[in-house]
Design an enzyme around this catalytic site. Sequence first.
Site: not given
Length: 292
Positions: A47, A110, A136, A141, A165, A207
């Site tokens: 990202t 989404y 992740y 997000r 992550k 990270i």
Amino acid sequence: MNNKFLGTGVALVTPFKSDFSVDHDALTNIVNFNIDNGVEYLVICGTTGESATLTKQEKKEVVATISTANNGRVPMVLGIGGNNTAAVIEEIKSTDLSSMDAILSVCPYYSKPTQEGFYQHFKAISEVCPIDIILYNVPGRTAKNMESATTIRLASDFDNIVGIKEAGNNVSQYLELLKNKPDNFAIISGDDDLALGVVLAGGSGVISVIGQGFPKEFSEMIRLGLNGDNKAAYDLHFRLMDVIGYIFEENNPAGIKGVFEALNLCQDTVRLPLVPASNELKDKIKGFIAKF
């Protein structure tokens, strides 16, 4: 625990020139700045690297530049994820992963799958991926949280799923993961502000976004945490605390690119729909760096 991913990984930016083309010289300098100052591994095209706005060709060129600059010094992780499982599988199959130590695969965004949907998505990826996978989870997000039970189920069922992550900014979820994870599964903080606490509770590291702007201090903080030296580690955490807040105040990676501009490592150009940090925020960042 997978020692390759112990300590500080940095989610590298993709620097752009003022004409929005990739600035490969700046990218080389950023890679060297980070490795020379002690970060343990590099995360590419995530990202923070604005991968959503990079063409396939640009991604290849970014990977090549970072690989050349790294020259085998530290492990590398490549972001390959999405909300079309078949397309993710196709990208894994068609990408040369020979120089990579793992992929970082984001939870589908989404679409808001169920927990079973998350499981089946990563099961399908695990079955085709020739290298290790770091999951992740970033519900801020993606719009949907992958619960700790789903992560633990994946960790237990697939040998090549070696870590997560976790970036839910949720302390209780971190602690559930740390309590219930298989022995060799890495819990990696994706929240810069919580990273030290996660490490002190048994996490493998971070990270990080801010880590690439202050690689020496941030990676030392995480190493101190891994060694249980919490007093010295928190001294560094408190020094960095304000700037961690600043870089996420408006948008990531506009904030960290503001840091790099102040450090003369790259321009603060981002691609739409992102816009650069406001002058007000850039002044705060410059003021922090001047005092730091």
